[in-house]
Design a protein around this motif. Sequence first.
Motif, PDB file in Angstrom:
ATOM      1  N   GLU A 230       0.628  -0.924   0.067  1.00 26.10           N
ATOM      2  CA  GLU A 230       0.084   0.092   0.105  1.00 26.10           C
ATOM      3  C   GLU A 230       0.926   0.994   0.309  1.00 26.10           C
ATOM      4  O   GLU A 230       1.889   1.692   0.725  1.00 26.10           O
ATOM      5  N   VAL A 231       0.213   2.365  -0.333  1.00 29.64           N
ATOM      6  CA  VAL A 231       0.799   3.491  -0.553  1.00 29.64           C
ATOM      7  C   VAL A 231      -0.012   4.836  -0.532  1.00 29.64           C
ATOM      8  O   VAL A 231      -1.180   4.374  -0.424  1.00 29.64           O
ATOM      9  N   ALA A 232       0.318   6.207   0.470  1.00 27.56           N
ATOM     10  CA  ALA A 232       0.091   6.641  -0.039  1.00 27.56           C
ATOM     11  C   ALA A 232       0.796   8.105  -0.145  1.00 27.56           C
ATOM     12  O   ALA A 232       2.159   8.353  -0.281  1.00 27.56           O
ATOM     13  N   LEU A 233      -0.672   8.613  -0.773  1.00 27.28           N
ATOM     14  CA  LEU A 233       0.073  10.732  -1.571  1.00 27.28           C
ATOM     15  C   LEU A 233      -0.403  11.198  -0.396  1.00 27.28           C
ATOM     16  O   LEU A 233      -2.139  11.583  -0.915  1.00 27.28           O
ATOM     17  N   GLU A 234      -0.432  12.130  -0.003  1.00 27.55           N
ATOM     18  CA  GLU A 234      -0.451  13.214   0.913  1.00 27.55           C
ATOM     19  C   GLU A 234      -0.560  14.560   0.559  1.00 27.55           C
ATOM     20  O   GLU A 234       0.550  14.955  -0.469  1.00 27.55           O
ATOM     21  N   GLY A 235      -1.544  14.980  -0.287  1.00 24.34           N
ATOM     22  CA  GLY A 235      -1.009  16.713  -0.296  1.00 24.34           C
ATOM     23  C   GLY A 235      -1.600  17.031   1.265  1.00 24.34           C
ATOM     24  O   GLY A 235      -2.386  17.113   1.769  1.00 24.34           O
TER      25      GLY A 235
ATOM     26  N   ARG B 111       2.816  14.442  -0.541  1.00 23.25           N
ATOM     27  CA  ARG B 111       4.676  14.048   0.082  1.00 23.25           C
ATOM     28  C   ARG B 111       4.313  12.450   0.336  1.00 23.25           C
ATOM     29  O   ARG B 111       2.630  12.179  -0.091  1.00 23.25           O
ATOM     30  N   ILE B 112       4.954  12.010  -0.529  1.00 20.36           N
ATOM     31  CA  ILE B 112       4.807  10.102  -0.565  1.00 20.36           C
ATOM     32  C   ILE B 112       5.071   9.838   0.936  1.00 20.36           C
ATOM     33  O   ILE B 112       5.859   9.912   1.767  1.00 20.36           O
ATOM     34  N   LEU B 113       4.662   8.358   1.077  1.00 25.52           N
ATOM     35  CA  LEU B 113       3.688   8.318   2.403  1.00 25.52           C
ATOM     36  C   LEU B 113       4.032   5.954   2.024  1.00 25.52           C
ATOM     37  O   LEU B 113       3.229   6.057   1.377  1.00 25.52           O
ATOM     38  N   VAL B 114       5.474   5.874   1.865  1.00 25.72           N
ATOM     39  CA  VAL B 114       6.050   4.599   1.968  1.00 25.72           C
ATOM     40  C   VAL B 114       7.025   4.079   2.813  1.00 25.72           C
ATOM     41  O   VAL B 114       7.736   4.908   3.633  1.00 25.72           O
ATOM     42  N   SER B 115       6.839   2.428   3.273  1.00 27.25           N
ATOM     43  CA  SER B 115       7.475   1.974   4.173  1.00 27.25           C
ATOM     44  C   SER B 115       9.416   1.774   3.142  1.00 27.25           C
ATOM     45  O   SER B 115       9.759   1.114   3.869  1.00 27.25           O
TER      46      SER B 115
END
Lengths: 753, 163, 292
Positions: free
Chosen positions: A458-463, A470-474
Amino acid sequence: MKSNNIVGASVPRKEGRDKVTGKAVYIDDMSMPGMLHGATVRSSVPRARITGITLGSGVAWDEFVIVYAKDIPGKNCIALITEEQPCLADGVVNHPEEPILLLAHPNRHLLFKAMQAVQIEYEPLPAVFTIDDSERQDPIIWGTDNVFKRFLIEKGDVDSVWSKADYIIESEYTTGAQEQLYIENNGVIASFDADTGLTLWGSLQCPYYVHRALKTLCGLPEHKVRVVQTETGGAFGGKEEYPSIIAGHAALLAMKSGRPVKIIYDRMEDMAATTKRHPSRTRHRTAVSRDGKILGGEIEFVIDGGAYTTLSPVVLSRGTIHAGGPYHWPNIRIRAKAVATNAPPHGAFRGFGAPQSLFAMERHMDRIAATVGISPVEVRQRNFLRPGQSTTTDQIIDEPIDLDRLLGRGLDLADYEAKRRQFSVQNKSSRLKRGIGVATFLHGAGFTGSGERYLASEVALEGCADGTVRILVSSTEFGQGTNTVLCQVAAETLGLPYEDVAIAPPDTSNVPNSGPTVASRTVMVVGKLVQSAAEGLRQTLLASGLAAGYSRQQFRDACSKYVAEHGALKSWAKYQAPPGVFWDDEKYRGEAYAAYSWAVYIAQVAVDLSTYSVTVEDFVALQEVGKVLHPLLSRGQITGGVAQGIGYALYEKVAWEKGRMQNGQMTNYIMPTSADLPDIRVYFEELGNEHGAFGAKGIGELPMDGPAPAIVNAVEDALGIPFNSVPLLPEDIFSAVSAAESSASQELPQGVR
Amino acid sequence: MSTSGGMCDVSFSVNGATRTVRVYPMERLLDVLRNQLGFTGAKEGCGEGECGSCSVLMDGELVNSCLVPALQANGAQIVTIEGLAEGPRLHTLQKAFLDCGGAQCGICTPGMILASYYLLMRKPSPTVEDIREALSGNLCRCTGYMQIFESVAEAAKQSQTGK
Amino acid sequence: MRSDPVDFELVAPGSLPAVLSLLAERPGKWLPIAGGTDVMVQYAAGKLTNRSLVSLWKLPELRRIEVSDDELRIGATTTYTDLRQHEITRDELPLLVNAAAWTGGIANQNRGTLGGNIVNASPAADSLPALLVYDAELILASVRGERRVPYGSFHIGYRKTILAADELVKAVCIRRQFRGFFSFSRKVGPRNAQAISKVCVAALARMKGEIVEDVRIAMGSVAPVPLRMEKTERVILGNALDAVTLQRARLAAMDEVQPIDDIRSTVAYRRAVCGNLVEEFLAKLAASPTNS
């Protein structure tokens, strides 16, 4: 959306400035108030029952925090594929350096003396140190037969080919252990608080692997364990599964003491106690036609897993699937197994089984060529996989890869034919014998078969409120460029400047699990998810009123506005297995990897017959990688990987004595310096890849596969003597040359050997 | 330099500023710089003078600070990686390492840049062989050295043309 | 770091006489440390048994190269970099300068000293064979005065020397008589830089017409001490450099060395390489322009 030309450009490394100014914070640069230093007391024997532990005199033991196996609050294991490996030995040790107890003290300098003062009594048990020993099954040191895992791949009807063969060619190839030798040793800091739980900072590749291991070991619920990756000074697989162990040790000490605990290994401990590349033994038996076509064959591939299962089944898997190389095998049987020995468990190291089996395959191709009487080039040309043909696991090659043409291009770049002719003339009258050797190979990117589906990344991108993204990854940065490339992908997808995209530090309390940073999957698999999440973010903003064809400022305003109105702007993407990709885990058949990269590596060597040492004088690394997202980073991956491959081939020998590494210092474990390496010439081709971000395939591990066989092939070309083992040291060359000389027993002209 | 109870005061300048520390004379300069003075740019990679990650300049000479006892640094001028940039302005070498991919994981980078700095001080127009030899005491596991050599060559070029 | 600094003392008396007094006060107590490139490695590994050290770093009497008409006097704490940079040593002592260039990386050459290399007395040390063929003499100093000894007599066993407990190597003296000699040196290690040698050789020769008038060969890492190959030299001296001499020299060298199996290499390899290096030296000597 117009293209910004961010993907495909060598944009600045996101954390580069901190690295060149000395500001980047690695774990040993960090300190906490009240922090203790921790250390691990380890077994000095390979296999034994522990009959006594005494804390000797001369140490103020009441000043120390001490943790034994019985103190472990959760389960005494390092959870990985199995939960078999103990965190602390409980009554029995199965390898030298196995952790037995833990110490902590405010003064780092007192730890070593304290460790020396711990007396452990052992009742030795018979132990096993090599693949051959292990196969004898006497003693049995693991399970019922010393075998961690077996695989069987069968295609066609192998038993029918022998009678049709004009040649049956058999040989055995072996590879030794290799130490990852990241320049930053393993290190962590753990801190525990009954309310908030456990926090672990460290040099690591896979925060969620450590998270899972700590949960189990410490008996804590998921939300009470937080793992944060700090700037990591090299990893190469050596910080994939190992950090769970050092993290577990620091965590236990932190929980027992209520104070933060830092554990940093020094080089000697890191070399002796942590994982290495699996040693291997491969046996080939091949049926070949008169004109050098492979009719079929049997391959037996065995790896030495050390004392516990850990990742050996997965290393075995990759090695097994790659064992047939980039060739068409109409019939094949591959029997593979991972066996147990009493050494510290072997583990992940760039390539992960493929360098081992591909070494054998590529040496064997030259063997076939020599036996049949054709050139190493011709034998490959006659056997290359072609689009529409199937691999050893029945995966159809459905991309327009033309290995013939790729090989031709590599040979031109290396000036192969001319040099080969030139060397055969020059060698007659020179003490320096030159040769040139070829390796052609493939490397599958991503987790094998259903692995990616199982990971469900899973990956998330945050505005953000300020309009940036901002990219949210492990997925972690450890030099290979994760931070940079994922930001490139997001920026390009969104049509934003590269500067407007950042990546959050990998902190399990804040980022989703995008899977481990291994298996050459980050750009290809995680990058593709970042692309999706970015697309999702864009769609959300467009739906909320952002005009198509937006400018940078318009995007920022829309993003800020959205966050102000809704509180947050987050877009998720989750891995979906591509349709039409099937893998049968039982029969070990089907689409093993979503994409393969393909390569031709050519090494020119000079063997000095007064010292028997080999110098690599020129190296061509040509690879098809889908798409090059960042030219400088990509080239850096190849040159670095080739350097490690040259080390694997010619310099890096682990000297074992009863399961313990004896040469655990940089003085005695020889990695190449700047004075030992040639210009490494790197060339890329790009066929694209529908499954990867912007068409990328993986490249991180590929460069590890080619150098060793190309070099040893070149040495055989130079000397006319076959070598079937790496590392190939001058002492080995000397033995073979003097054996060849004494059997030839001719008087050699003066000054020429 | 006064002594008491085994410890002593040692004074030296770091990046132009004089510092005085109370140390045991056999503490390693590396540890004093990192732990007492906060200059964490120098790293411990091997503790045996093989990897060069701990390199600093001492009295204008490149040395492995893990092999220097603190007492021997008394009165010396030390330059660490933190001393190269001028505020926000990077040194030509630092900029070149960024532009040419000379830093990957970054752990060898401070030492590597100082070794390069030391080379360029004495040989402003080095050949590739000069660079290769000058950096042979700094181990890098990530790059295979190619882009490091190119960074140094680029920095040399930039310095010649005055940027 | 496996030692506790608390357990060690290091003093820097600041002058040679003060150092010698200290050594005399308690012979065997104080271990001199110059650049520390050997001592500090042992210390960090927790293997340094001497707890009291006296610093020689920055003693002006010891770090200097004095040139007179007939000899070069190299102070004991002259660094490898000093040797590499000094005009006269570069010109007249190429074997020593080459060895300096092989020793560690640049950072270690800036701190490693010739005296340290001598006193550490590792048979694998790079510069010691050069000192043997240059017929170096050592000046050993103590409160009792100075004595001058042939370097060839200095090593008496594995890491054992004739240095008295209160004595220091003060300088290495080499007569300026080797201009015009043919020199050959080679280090064989596991890699091209930063390596402990498996075998190293330093050799000098002078021809008179077709005959070898003077020949000196020394090797490192092939015996408990750096080895002057006297038997091999005798096979060569006074002879022409024909195939027979080269073959006999090779065999003599292989016979004269006493290599061991260790973590770095094997007996058989070392022995063979020694023979090859001697042959290479002689072949190059035969082909050199000075040989006419």
